[in-house]
Design a protein around this motif. Structure first.
Motif, PDB file in Angstrom:
ATOM      1  N   ASP A 291     -53.564  27.724 -17.990  1.00 43.71           N
ATOM      2  CA  ASP A 291     -53.366  26.594 -17.095  1.00 43.71           C
ATOM      3  C   ASP A 291     -52.560  25.527 -17.825  1.00 43.71           C
ATOM      4  N   ALA A 292     -51.367  25.208 -17.277  1.00 47.96           N
ATOM      5  CA  ALA A 292     -50.502  24.234 -17.935  1.00 47.96           C
ATOM      6  C   ALA A 292     -50.987  22.803 -17.736  1.00 47.96           C
ATOM      7  N   ALA A 293     -51.954  22.601 -16.845  1.00 47.09           N
ATOM      8  CA  ALA A 293     -52.540  21.259 -16.687  1.00 47.09           C
ATOM      9  C   ALA A 293     -53.308  20.948 -17.956  1.00 47.09           C
ATOM     10  N   ALA A 294     -52.698  20.154 -18.846  1.00 48.10           N
ATOM     11  CA  ALA A 294     -53.291  19.984 -20.170  1.00 48.10           C
ATOM     12  C   ALA A 294     -52.997  18.624 -20.773  1.00 48.10           C
ATOM     13  N   THR A 295     -52.499  17.660 -19.964  1.00 47.16           N
ATOM     14  CA  THR A 295     -52.207  16.342 -20.552  1.00 47.16           C
ATOM     15  C   THR A 295     -53.479  15.708 -21.114  1.00 47.16           C
TER      16      THR A 295
ATOM     17  N   SER B   5     -45.021  19.060 -19.362  1.00 49.08           N
ATOM     18  CA  SER B   5     -43.649  19.544 -19.146  1.00 49.08           C
ATOM     19  C   SER B   5     -42.714  18.743 -20.039  1.00 49.08           C
TER      20      SER B   5
ATOM     21  N   ALA C 128     -45.018  26.162 -21.559  1.00 49.19           N
ATOM     22  CA  ALA C 128     -45.250  24.784 -21.129  1.00 49.19           C
ATOM     23  C   ALA C 128     -45.920  23.993 -22.245  1.00 49.19           C
TER      24      ALA C 128
ATOM     25  N   ALA D 119     -52.856  16.411 -15.924  1.00 49.77           N
ATOM     26  CA  ALA D 119     -51.725  16.979 -15.192  1.00 49.77           C
ATOM     27  C   ALA D 119     -51.022  18.049 -16.039  1.00 49.77           C
ATOM     28  N   ALA D 120     -50.062  18.731 -15.417  1.00 47.16           N
ATOM     29  CA  ALA D 120     -49.316  19.775 -16.131  1.00 47.16           C
ATOM     30  C   ALA D 120     -48.418  19.135 -17.196  1.00 47.16           C
TER      31      ALA D 120
ATOM     32  N   VAL E  86     -47.333  29.696 -19.488  1.00 46.41           N
ATOM     33  CA  VAL E  86     -48.264  28.615 -19.849  1.00 46.41           C
ATOM     34  C   VAL E  86     -48.053  28.237 -21.315  1.00 46.41           C
TER      35      VAL E  86
END
Lengths: 306, 380, 258
Positions: free
Chosen positions: A13-17, A150, A43, A147-148, A40
C-alpha cells in the motif's frame, strides 16, 4: 541497537505518508521494507532513503511475508519500526513485535525523540486516558497510514530474498462497487446512527450532508449491524478517527466508542430525541427532537439561507 | 441472607441484556406502542434463545427454572420500558402443558416457538370478573360435541391469538366451583365473533369482546378435567400475581431512572431541578418504594421456591407493587412536568401501562378481598 | 479440526472512573467476555460442527480471569473445553507479552489447526494481539475475516478489506481475526449456561510455559485526561423543528462553522 535508522514496514500500500513522517522524526535514515507489488516499492522509493523489496507476491497474501519482514527488521535492530493500522499493516507489525518481543503501540498521537529514547503520546483503554510513554528497546508503532507517497525517486529499490509462508493463496478479489470516500479530508461530516429507522431514510441524511456541503458518515451499528452504509463511512474507535471543522451527529447516542473518533472535531452538533443521550454532554449544540422532523427542517434552513 | 445472584442468574441476565439490546431497543417498543402491534419478532428471538420455554418440563424442550430466576428476567424485560413483554405467556402455556392433551400441547408449543401468542384467556364477562359464580357463558355437552354460548369481554390478545382458552359453565351443575370447565376454542370456529375495544393503555395487546353463538366443537377441545376448570386456572394465579408484580417493579425502575436523569439535567432558576429539595424528596420516596417492591417480589419468589405456603403473600405483593409502581410513575411524570405527557417521552407510556396493572390480573380491591379474608382467618 | 478461540476477559472502559490526572480506576467496571469475541466463538462452533472438530477456548491474563463465573461465561458460548493461563504476573502485560503466552499455550495444547479471535478487545481496542500471536507462532495471521469454511482439508477464508472482498484458500495452520459482524452470535440460553458448569477447564501454569523474555519495556512518563470533553452544550428544543433549525443555523453561522 541501530540508533540512526528507523524502519517502516509496508503492506502492499503506497499510502504511507503517516509512516514516513513518524519514521523521519525518529531516525536520520528511513528504511522501507515493502511486501507487495513492485509499484508500491517504487512509490516508497520517492520517500524513503532505502527500499528493500521482497519480490512479487504472486498469489500469496501480503500477510504471508510477515515473517520475512520481521526477520529483516530484527537483524537490523533499528530504534523504531513504524507500520500502518490497516489489517495487513498490523500483520507485519505483529510479526515484528513477536520477533523483537516488543509491544506494538497503538492510538499514537505525537512521536518524538527524547535523547535516544522514543517517546510517544498514545490514547489508551479505548480513549479514556492519554499516556506519554517512553520505550526502552525498539519502538514498534502502528500509525494512521496517511496519503500515498509520490514524487521523484530518491532511493533505489533493492530486491531482497524473503520467503512467503506457504499454503495460502488469494483465489478471488471482488472490488467494491463504489470508490472509497475520504472522510478525513471533509470539512463537514454528517453522521447518522441507530436513531434511523429504515434504510431508505438514509436519503434524508444524504440530503442534509449535501446541504452542509459535507460527507455522510455513520456509527458502527449502521455499517456493521445492518449494513446500511459502507464500512469506510464508519466513525469510531475501530473505524475512522476524523477531525472535521463541523461534525453533525444525528440519532447517535454518543457512546465513548463512537465519540472518541470525533474528539478533535471543531464544532459538534447533536440531534437526538433522547434528551438524556450522552451525546448531549459532548457537543457544542444539541437539538432535542425527532430527527425525522429536525433533519428536513435543517436541510430546508440551510438551503433557504434562513 | 444472600441477596446476590448466582453465576447462572448473572449470565442469564447478561444474555437477556444482549438480546434486549439487539431485539428490543426503545425505538422498537415505541413503534409497537404507537401502531398497536404485538412484539412478534422479540418473542420469537426470546424463544430461539431459550427464554420462551423456561420453566417448561424438559420433555417439552424446556428448562426447569426457579421462581426467583423467572422474576429476575420478567423484571429486566419490564425495566426496558416494555410492558407485558415476557412472563405471562409462559404461565398460560403451563396451563396447557399441565392439563392439555398431547395434540393441544404440540399445537401450543409450536405457536410459542414462532413468537406467536397461542391463546387468549377467556375468563372475564360483562357481568362476571373475579366473581366467577356469576359466569353466564355456557358449555353444553351432547353426543361427543360441546356447544358454547355467551359473551366474554376485555379479553387480552384475542386478535393475535389462534385460540381462546375459554372458561365456561355447565348449566346443569349447581355448585359453581364444579360447574366451570376449560376449553381450547379456535378463534376462527364458526360462531365466534370479536369486537375490538379501543383503550388508552397496553397498546401492544389488543382487548376484545368475544361473542360465542352456538359454537359447536368436538369434546376433545376440553382441557383437563370437566368441572375442574377453575381449579386448573387457579393453579398459576400465585405465579401470575408475582409476574405482574415483577413487571410493575421493572416498569417503575425504568420510570425512576428516566426521572432521576431528567432531574439531573433539566435546569430551572439556574440549576438542575434535582438540586431542589422538593424534587429530591420525590426521588427519595420513589427509591424507597422501588426498594420495597424489589424486596417484596423477591421474597415472595423465594417463598414459592422454598415451598413456603404463600397464603395472602401473593395478593399483598401484587396489590402493593401495582399501587406503588403507579405512584412512582406518577411522580416521575410530575418531575418531567408538561414534557412528561407528550407522546414520545417514555414516562408517559410507562404511566399508562402501569395503571393497567392496578386491575389486570385482579384489581387492587380484589387483592384486599383475597388477603383480608386470609388475614382474618389466620387470626380467628 | 482442532480450533482454539483466543478470547479476552476484560472490563469495558466506558465504565471506568478517569481521574482528572488521566489515571484510570477500573475497579468498578465489571469484566466480561470481550464484546466481539462471541463472534469468534460462533464462527469456531460452526466450523467445528462442519468438520466434526473441537473448539477450545483460550484466555490468558491476571488471576482474576479464572473465576467460576468467567469460566461459565466462556463455556456457555459453544466451547467444548477451556484452557486458561491465569497469573498476576500478567496483570499489566502488554499485547506482545499476552500474545507470547497465548502462543506458548497453543503449542502446549498441540495439533491446533486454526486459532480464531474477535475483531478487537473492548479495553485496548487495537486489534493487534491475534496478529502478534500469529507472529509468535510463525503462522499466517489474517484479520478482517468475514467468513470461514472448511474445504478440501483446508479452509476457504473470505476477508472484508478496504479494496474489496478477498477470498483465500488456506492450507496451513492459521490465526484468523473476525470482523465484528461476520456472524450474529447466539446468546447463551439457560441450557448452555447449565451445561457450561460441566465442561472441563485446564489451567496451565505460566512458569511451565516456554515464554520468551520481553525485548522492550515501556515507561509511563505521564498521564492526562483527554480534552474535547468540555464542550459548551447549548441545548435547543426541537419541539418546533423549523425554529430549532433556524436557531441552530444562526448559531453555526455566528460561530463560523458554516
Amino acid at each position: 541497537m541501530n540508533t540512526t535508522q528507523s524502519w517502516i514496514v509496508v503492506a502492499d500500500d503506497a499510502a504511507a505518508t503517516g509512516l514516513v513522517g513518524a519514521a523521519r522524526t525518529l531516525g536520520t535514515e528511513v528504511v522501507a521494507v515493502v511486501a507487495g507489488r513492485r509499484e508500491v516499492a517504487d512509490a516508497l522509493a520517492t520517500a524513503a532513503d532505502r527500499v528493500l523489496w521482497l519480490g512479487e507476491p504472486g498469489e500469496a497474501p501480503v500477510e504471508a511475508f510477515a515473517p520475512a519482514v520481521a526477520a529483516l527488521v530484527a537483524q537490523a535492530a533499528p530504534r523504531a519500526v513504524v507500520g500502518a493500522t490497516t489489517p495487513s499493516g498490523r500483520a507485519l507489525l505483529g510479526a515484528v513485535g513477536a520477533a523483537l518481543q516488543a509491544p506494538v503501540l497503538s492510538g499514537i498521537g505525537t512521536v518524538e525523540l527524547s535523547g535516544d529514547q522514543v517517546v510517544v503520546t498514545r490514547s489508551v483503554l479505548g480513549g479514556v486516558s492519554e499516556h506519554r510513554t517512553g520505550v526502552e528497546g525498539t519502538a514498534v508503532l502502528a500509525v494512521d497510514a496517511g496519503a500515498a507517497v509520490s514524487g521523484t525517486p530518491a532511493a533505489a529499490v533493492e530486491e531482497v530474498a524473503g520467503e512467503a509462508l506457504a499454503g495460502a493463496r488469494v483465489t478471488e478479489v471482488r472490488p467494491r462497487e463504489r470508490a472509497g470516500v475520504n472522510l478525513g479530508a471533509a470539512r463537514t461530516v454528517v453522521a447518522v446512527g441507530r436513531g434511523l429507522k429504515a434504510r431508505e431514510d438514509v436519503a434524508l441524511l444524504t440530503e442534509l450532508a449535501g446541504a452542509f456541503g459535507g460527507e455522510l458518515a455513520c456509527s458502527r451499528p449502521l455499517a456493521e449491524g445492518v449494513d446500511w452504509l459502507p464500512k469506510e463511512r464508519y466513525i469510531g474507535i475501530s473505524g475512522q478517527h476524523i477531525a472535521p471543522e463541523l461534525y453533525v451527529a444525528v440519532g447517535i447516542s454518543g457512546q465513548l466508542q463512537h465519540m472518541v473518533g470525533v474528539r478533535e472535531a471543531g464544532v459538534i452538533v447533536a440531534v437526538n430525541s433522547d434528551k438524556n443521550a450522552p451525546v448531549f454532554s459532548q457537543c457544542d449544540y444539541g437539538v432535542v427532537g425527532d430527527l425525522y422532523q429536525v433533519v428536513p427542517a435543517l436541510t430546508a434552513a440551510l438551503k433557504g439561507g434562513a | 441472607m444472600d441477596f446476590g445472584l448466582t453465576d447462572e442468574q448473572q449470565l442469564l441476565l447478561e444474555s437477556l441484556d444482549e438480546l434486549l439490546e439487539r431485539e428490543c431497543p426503545e425505538s422498537y417498543i415505541a413503534d409497537l406502542d404507537l401502531h398497536h402491534k404485538p412484539p412478534t419478532t422479540f418473542r420469537k428471538a426470546m424463544h430461539e434463545a431459550g427464554f420462551g420455554s423456561l420453566g417448561f418440563p424438559e420433555e417439552y424442550g424446556g428448562t426447569p427454572v426457579d421462581a426467583v430466576t423467572l422474576v429476575l428476567l420478567a423484571t429486566r424485560v419490564a425495566r426496558q420500558g416494555f410492558n407485558n413483554g415476557y412472563g405471562l405467556e409462559l404461565l398460560q402455556a403451563m396451563d396447557i402443558i399441565e392439563f392439555g392433551n398431547e395434540e393441544q400441547k404440540a399445537e401450543v408449543l409450536g405457536l410459542l416457538a414462532n413468537g406467536e401468542v397461542p391463546f387468549a384467556l377467556g375468563f372475564t364477562e360483562p357481568g362476571a370478573g373475579s366473581d366467577n359464580s356469576a359466569m353466564t357463558t355456557t358449555a353444553v355437552h351432547h353426543d361427543g360435541m360441546v356447544t358454547f354460548n355467551g359473551t366474554k369481554t376485555l379479553i387480552t390478545n384475542a386478535l393475535q391469538s389462534k385460540y381462546l382458552l375459554l372458561m365456561a359453565k355447565n348449566p346443569g351443575v349447581e355448585d359453581p366451583r364444579k360447574a366451570i370447565s376449560m376449553y381450547l376454542v379456535p378463534m376462527d370456529a364458526p360462531g365466534v365473533t370479536t369486537n375490538q375495544l379501543d383503550k388508552i393503555l397496553w397498546h401492544i395487546s389488543d382487548s376484545c369482546e368475544i361473542f360465542l353463538d352456538d359454537v359447536t366443537l368436538p369434546e376433545s377441545c376440553l382441557v383437563g378435567v370437566k368441572g375442574n376448570g377453575f381449579k386448573q386456572l387457579m393453579r398459576n394465579f400465585e405465579m401470575e400475581r408475582l409476574v405482574i408484580a415483577s413487571q410493575c417493579l421493572g416498569l417503575a425502575e425504568c420510570a425512576f431512572e428516566d426521572a432521576a436523569e431528567y432531574a439531573a439535567q433539566r435546569v430551572q432558576f439556574g440549576k438542575p431541578i434535582g438540586q431542589f429539595q422538593l424534587i429530591q424528596q420525590k426521588l427519595t420516596d420513589m427509591a424507597i418504594k422501588i426498594e420495597n417492591m424489589r424486596n417484596f417480589v423477591f421474597k415472595t419468589a423465594w417463598m414459592l421456591d422454598q415451598g413456603v405456603p404463600l397464603k395472602s403473600q401473593g395478593a399483598l405483593c401484587k396489590r402493593y407493587c401495582a399501587m406503588a409502581a403507579f405512584e412512582v410513575a406518577d411522580e416521575a411524570m410530575q418531575i418531567f412536568g408538561g414534557v412528561g405527557v407528550t407522546v414520545g417521552t417514555r414516562v408517559s407510556r410507562l404511566w399508562r401501562d402501569i395503571r393497567g396493572h392496578r386491575f389486570g390480573g385482579g384489581t387492587d380491591e380484589i387483592m384486599v378481598h383475597i388477603a383480608g379474608r386470609q388475614i382474618v382467618k389466620d387470626h380467628s | 479440526m482442532k480450533i482454539v478461540v483466543a478470547y479476552k476477559w476484560a472490563p469495558n472502559p466506558q465504565d471506568a472512573d478517569v481521574r482528572p490526572d488521566g489515571t484510570v480506576d477500573l475497579s468498578r467496571a465489571k469484566a466480561a467476555v470481550s464484546e466481539y469475541d462471541p463472534v469468534a466463538f460462533e464462527l469456531a462452533r460452526r466450523l467445528a460442527d462442519a468438520t466434526a472438530g473441537e473448539v477450545i477456548g483460550l484466555s490468558v491474563g491476571a488471576a482474576s480471569i479464572d473465576t467460576p463465573l468467567a469460566r461459565k461465561a466462556a463455556l456457555s458460548r459453544g466451547l467444548d473445553r477451556l484452557v486458561l493461563v491465569a497469573d498476576d504476573a500478567l496483570a499489566d502485560a502488554d499485547g506482545t507479552r499476552l500474545a507470547a503466552v497465548l502462543a506458548a499455550a497453543v503449542r502446549a495444547i498441540g495439533d491446533v489447526d486454526v486459532v480464531l479471535a474477535g475483531d478487537s478487545s473492548i479495553d485496548v481496542a487495537a486489534g493487534q494481539v491475534p496478529l502478534t500471536l500469529a507472529g509468535e507462532l510463525g503462522w499466517l495471521g489474517l484479520a478482517s475475516v468475514s467468513r470461514v469454511e472448511a474445504a478440501d482439508g483446508g479452509l476457504v477464508v473470505e476477508r472484508d478489506l478496504p479494496g474489496g472482498t478477498t477470498v483465500l484458500a488456506v492450507a496451513g495452520p492459521v490465526v484468523l481475526a473476525a470482523t465484528a459482524d461476520a456472524v450474529v452470535p447466539k446468546v447463551a440460553g439457560m441450557k448452555d449456561i447449565l451445561a457450561a458448569a460441566k465442561k472441563p477447564t485446564e489451567v496451565l501454569a505460566l512458569d511451565g510455559l516456554d515464554v520468551p523474555a520481553p525485548g522492550a519495556t515501556l515507561t509511563t512518563l505521564s498521564t492526562a485526561k483527554p480534552g474535547g470533553g468540555d464542550r459548551q452544550a447549548t441545548v435547543i428544543d426541537g419541539a418546533d423543528p423549523a425554529a430549532a433549525a433556524a436557531q441552530l443555523v444562526g448559531a453555526l453561522r455566528q460561530a463560523g462553522a458554516l
